[in-house]
Design a protein around this motif. Sequence first.
Motif, PDB file in Angstrom:
ATOM      1  N   SER A 199       0.831  -1.212   0.000  1.00 52.76           N
ATOM      2  CA  SER A 199       0.000   0.000   0.000  1.00 52.76           C
ATOM      3  C   SER A 199       0.857   1.250   0.000  1.00 52.76           C
ATOM      4  O   SER A 199       0.615   2.199  -0.756  1.00 52.76           O
ATOM      5  CB  SER A 199      -0.914   0.014   1.232  1.00 52.76           C
TER       6      SER A 199
ATOM      7  N   GLU B 290      -6.329   3.619  -0.156  1.00 54.09           N
ATOM      8  CA  GLU B 290      -6.317   2.164   0.006  1.00 54.09           C
ATOM      9  C   GLU B 290      -7.438   1.645   0.890  1.00 54.09           C
ATOM     10  O   GLU B 290      -7.644   0.427   0.961  1.00 54.09           O
ATOM     11  CB  GLU B 290      -4.967   1.742   0.620  1.00 54.09           C
ATOM     12  N   ARG B 291      -8.147   2.532   1.557  1.00 54.91           N
ATOM     13  CA  ARG B 291      -9.138   2.130   2.566  1.00 54.91           C
ATOM     14  C   ARG B 291      -8.506   1.155   3.560  1.00 54.91           C
ATOM     15  O   ARG B 291      -9.076   0.126   3.926  1.00 54.91           O
ATOM     16  CB  ARG B 291     -10.378   1.521   1.908  1.00 54.91           C
ATOM     17  N   ARG B 292      -7.319   1.529   4.009  1.00 52.22           N
ATOM     18  CA  ARG B 292      -6.600   0.804   5.049  1.00 52.22           C
ATOM     19  C   ARG B 292      -6.166   1.794   6.125  1.00 52.22           C
ATOM     20  O   ARG B 292      -5.806   2.929   5.815  1.00 52.22           O
ATOM     21  CB  ARG B 292      -5.385   0.070   4.478  1.00 52.22           C
TER      22      ARG B 292
ATOM     23  N   CYS C 242      -9.190  -2.792   7.641  1.00 51.53           N
ATOM     24  CA  CYS C 242      -9.600  -2.657   6.247  1.00 51.53           C
ATOM     25  C   CYS C 242     -11.081  -3.006   6.114  1.00 51.53           C
ATOM     26  O   CYS C 242     -11.754  -3.332   7.107  1.00 51.53           O
ATOM     27  CB  CYS C 242      -8.755  -3.555   5.348  1.00 51.53           C
TER      28      CYS C 242
ATOM     29  N   ASP D 280     -11.479  -5.978   0.960  1.00 55.14           N
ATOM     30  CA  ASP D 280     -10.056  -5.730   0.729  1.00 55.14           C
ATOM     31  C   ASP D 280      -9.396  -7.033   0.269  1.00 55.14           C
ATOM     32  O   ASP D 280      -9.681  -8.097   0.814  1.00 55.14           O
ATOM     33  CB  ASP D 280      -9.402  -5.233   2.024  1.00 55.14           C
TER      34      ASP D 280
ATOM     35  N   ALA E   9      -4.466  -8.345   8.609  1.00 55.15           N
ATOM     36  CA  ALA E   9      -5.653  -7.514   8.390  1.00 55.15           C
ATOM     37  C   ALA E   9      -6.744  -7.794   9.415  1.00 55.15           C
ATOM     38  O   ALA E   9      -6.981  -8.944   9.802  1.00 55.15           O
ATOM     39  CB  ALA E   9      -6.194  -7.749   6.989  1.00 55.15           C
TER      40      ALA E   9
ATOM     41  N   ALA F  37     -10.707  -6.853   9.382  1.00 59.30           N
ATOM     42  CA  ALA F  37     -11.793  -6.272   8.588  1.00 59.30           C
ATOM     43  C   ALA F  37     -12.875  -5.717   9.503  1.00 59.30           C
ATOM     44  O   ALA F  37     -13.229  -6.327  10.517  1.00 59.30           O
ATOM     45  CB  ALA F  37     -12.376  -7.309   7.645  1.00 59.30           C
TER      46      ALA F  37
ATOM     47  N   LEU G   5     -14.652   1.969   9.456  1.00 59.45           N
ATOM     48  CA  LEU G   5     -13.222   2.168   9.212  1.00 59.45           C
ATOM     49  C   LEU G   5     -12.819   3.598   9.551  1.00 59.45           C
ATOM     50  O   LEU G   5     -11.741   3.840  10.111  1.00 59.45           O
ATOM     51  CB  LEU G   5     -12.893   1.850   7.759  1.00 59.45           C
TER      52      LEU G   5
END
Length: 278
Positions: free
Chosen positions: A21, A104-106, A138, A142, A150, A152, A159
């Motif tokens: 990322s 990245e939506r992280r 995430c 993802d 990770a 979720a 998030l």
Amino acid sequence: MTTGYRVRPDALDRRGPLADSLSRVNPRQARVELRYGLPGGAPRWTTCADFLDLPDGFDRWRSGLAGWLRAQYGDSPDRTTAGYVMSWYLTVPGYLAGLLFHHERRVPSLRPEDLAFRMAEPRPHPDAIAVLNPNFACLPDDPAAGTAEATAVADERALAAVLRGRFAAHASRFADVFGPQVRFGRRMLWAAATDALDNALWLAGRYGGDEGAGVLDAALVLDDGPAPFTSGSTLRAVHPADGGPVEWTRRRESCCFHYLLAAGQGTCSTCPRVCPKG
């Protein structure tokens, strides 16, 4: 500014979803270098935790900045060095988190022990940020969801709450350490934290080519009531009189005290001293 700060021996560069990322996000902005892990030797790098633990860390930073400001402007008021350092430090967790959330939506770990930064020379500001922990939050879709690194969460709102909470925890630690050393109240410190997060998400969209998307992300992340932040997103659209494209601006919640440097510097147009709320 020579630091001599410690570097974690286990903070080694490695590949993984979060490292990937950072590799993708890094070329989509130009303010700092982003990386996973620390380079060999790591000159001028320090973890945020080590920096916060140093009894004279912020004093040394402000002293180095004062010398640079005097060379540039002929003056270095205490409030200005405090304002600059406050903003610069909070940019480390805020800007990193804003970029990774937007692109990245992280959301990485933002604990002080899991972030490091490099101090530039001669202007002593953070010019590189490193993530030292491979874990991240995430969304369920993802590609890395289900891997060991990770976690979720249900949806984008959840998030955003993770980002907000992790950043707030780091900012609270900073306020506890920095606050007693300066003549700023608690509200000023949290105003600067609000600015760091709001501005980071806005810039992530602007640098990435979709400023409006960054504005929406800022509204999402700061949407769940102000506390401990001092406001929601203050971004607003400006419609030029000539009918040109919409421009975005925001009202700062905190003051950088740049106007104190020298006669004629003036106050920033977005400063809370001159920019009304609403």
